[in-house]
Design an enzyme around this catalytic site. Sequence first.
Site, PDB file in Angstrom:
ATOM      1  N   LYS A 176     -20.478 -31.349 -49.515  1.00 32.32           N
ATOM      2  CA  LYS A 176     -21.783 -31.750 -48.987  1.00 32.32           C
ATOM      3  C   LYS A 176     -21.618 -32.670 -47.783  1.00 32.32           C
ATOM      4  CE  LYS A 176     -24.775 -29.637 -51.616  1.00 32.32           C
ATOM      5  NZ  LYS A 176     -25.755 -28.694 -51.048  1.00 32.32           N
TER       6      LYS A 176
ATOM      7  N   TYR B 224     -17.087 -31.280 -54.891  1.00 32.78           N
ATOM      8  CA  TYR B 224     -18.475 -30.908 -54.567  1.00 32.78           C
ATOM      9  C   TYR B 224     -19.076 -31.883 -53.564  1.00 32.78           C
ATOM     10  CZ  TYR B 224     -23.545 -30.949 -55.058  1.00 32.78           C
ATOM     11  OH  TYR B 224     -24.893 -30.977 -54.794  1.00 32.78           O
TER      12      TYR B 224
ATOM     13  N   SER C 225     -27.178 -34.016 -51.127  1.00 31.04           N
ATOM     14  CA  SER C 225     -26.996 -34.651 -52.436  1.00 31.04           C
ATOM     15  C   SER C 225     -26.634 -36.113 -52.278  1.00 31.04           C
ATOM     16  CB  SER C 225     -25.874 -33.917 -53.183  1.00 31.04           C
ATOM     17  OG  SER C 225     -25.419 -34.661 -54.287  1.00 31.04           O
TER      18      SER C 225
ATOM     19  N   ASN D  50     -25.253 -17.731 -59.250  1.00 32.01           N
ATOM     20  CA  ASN D  50     -25.795 -18.593 -60.309  1.00 32.01           C
ATOM     21  C   ASN D  50     -27.272 -18.312 -60.543  1.00 32.01           C
ATOM     22  OD1 ASN D  50     -25.477 -20.591 -62.313  1.00 32.01           O
ATOM     23  ND2 ASN D  50     -26.336 -22.154 -60.967  1.00 32.01           N
TER      24      ASN D  50
ATOM     25  N   ASP E 177     -29.802 -14.330 -51.569  1.00 30.80           N
ATOM     26  CA  ASP E 177     -29.032 -14.847 -52.697  1.00 30.80           C
ATOM     27  C   ASP E 177     -27.904 -13.865 -53.001  1.00 30.80           C
ATOM     28  OD1 ASP E 177     -30.081 -17.141 -55.030  1.00 30.80           O
ATOM     29  OD2 ASP E 177     -28.312 -15.915 -55.451  1.00 30.80           O
ATOM     30  N   ASN E 178     -26.796 -14.381 -53.553  1.00 28.08           N
ATOM     31  CA  ASN E 178     -25.693 -13.500 -53.960  1.00 28.08           C
ATOM     32  C   ASN E 178     -25.535 -13.434 -55.478  1.00 28.08           C
ATOM     33  OD1 ASN E 178     -24.587 -15.976 -54.579  1.00 28.08           O
ATOM     34  ND2 ASN E 178     -22.686 -15.672 -53.421  1.00 28.08           N
TER      35      ASN E 178
ATOM     36  N   LYS F 143     -22.968 -26.175 -57.151  1.00 28.14           N
ATOM     37  CA  LYS F 143     -23.465 -27.541 -57.302  1.00 28.14           C
ATOM     38  C   LYS F 143     -22.896 -28.323 -58.471  1.00 28.14           C
ATOM     39  CE  LYS F 143     -27.453 -26.200 -60.115  1.00 28.14           C
ATOM     40  NZ  LYS F 143     -28.902 -26.323 -60.319  1.00 28.14           N
TER      41      LYS F 143
ATOM     42  N   PHE G  86     -31.355 -36.462 -56.015  1.00 30.72           N
ATOM     43  CA  PHE G  86     -30.580 -37.053 -57.086  1.00 30.72           C
ATOM     44  C   PHE G  86     -30.474 -36.062 -58.243  1.00 30.72           C
ATOM     45  CE2 PHE G  86     -30.868 -40.254 -54.108  1.00 30.72           C
ATOM     46  CZ  PHE G  86     -30.052 -41.328 -54.435  1.00 30.72           C
TER      47      PHE G  86
ATOM     48  N   ARG H 197     -28.950 -42.189 -64.281  1.00 33.05           N
ATOM     49  CA  ARG H 197     -29.245 -41.386 -63.105  1.00 33.05           C
ATOM     50  C   ARG H 197     -30.736 -41.457 -62.779  1.00 33.05           C
ATOM     51  NH1 ARG H 197     -24.623 -41.851 -63.020  1.00 33.05           N
ATOM     52  NH2 ARG H 197     -22.974 -40.267 -62.910  1.00 33.05           N
TER      53      ARG H 197
END
Length: 356
Positions: A165, A161, A136, A40, A36-37, A96, A190, A243
């Site tokens: 993907k 975004y 996604s 987030n 990881d960097n 994301k 989703f 959603r």
Amino acid sequence: MKGSGKTILVTGGAGYIATHCIVKLLDQDYDIVALDNFSNSVRGPPGELPPSLSRIQEMTGKTITFYEVDLCDKSSLRNAMGKHLFDCIIHFGAFKSVSNSFVQYLKYYSNNVVGTCNLLEIMNEMKIEKFVYSSSCTVYGVPQFLPLTENHPLGTPTSPYGFTKLVTEEMMRGLSIFNKDLGFILLRYFNPVGAHPSGIIGEDPLGVPGNLMPFIAQVAVGRREKLQIFGQDWPTPDGTCIRDYIHVMDLAEGHVNAVNKVLESGFSGLKAYNLARGNGESVLDIVRAFEKASGKRIPYEIAKRRPGDVAQLFSACDLAKEELDWEAKLTLDDMCRDMWTWQSQNPKGYLTLKKD
């Protein structure tokens, strides 16, 4: 155990979805190396694991190997990966936020596309043949029909975004055609929400949350004044977007099943699966469900629509049930309950002081 003796590389490994998947992978006795960097996720003290992974080690009693690496730094990525022999990669390491991708256009392409290209190049160098990709539903663009199936045209994504993907999916599709030894599974999910039911790990975005549920949770716990709902004039029953929300623990199960499948003898090529519940809920449905779970009122205001949003997105998941032996089991009430357990126990996320 299915994972015994097999090592999985997890990119974005300190982040929300990755950490919940790591718990499930450790349950099946896979060995985990995480990268990881901290773009987030929360960094730990110097020389220590990030708090999300440290908590997982305490929870499971198992060890996680971790490297701080930016996927855009190919030399550092190659150095970290060269220390291990990997049976499979799970790639979560992407930005994301749909809305942020409009204002950080090149940053999204750099991280999501260039970073993934670097990862795939080194994967080929090191002859790693199995890959599970965190994709996604945004690759489908504006729905031509609902529920969405894997046969829906990939069309034109509605945000930068989504394009990142789609481009990265196409890179993997090309590799799978030209190298018949490679096996890719694309998991198009989703709206992941919720948290581990223990409340030990959960979603802790840096800055202003870009997704609905963590924003609602932060309002409920007093970190934010009110929720903004982007449009109440959509062609839906209550005017707010619909959603397909899925509990992150169900999603984690889907990733484990995908890893088990991609590692099967003889698996090659590329397969895509939708991971969702197959139910649509509106923004106001989520607000009411969270108020019920938390006992807190969620004040909100109506704002203008955001670029990149569509009225409705929900899925059919028959293919995942048939080929991955997977289906979502947890309900919207479960999602809100577990998210509230996490947020109420950790009002400042991973920066909440540990209780003795």
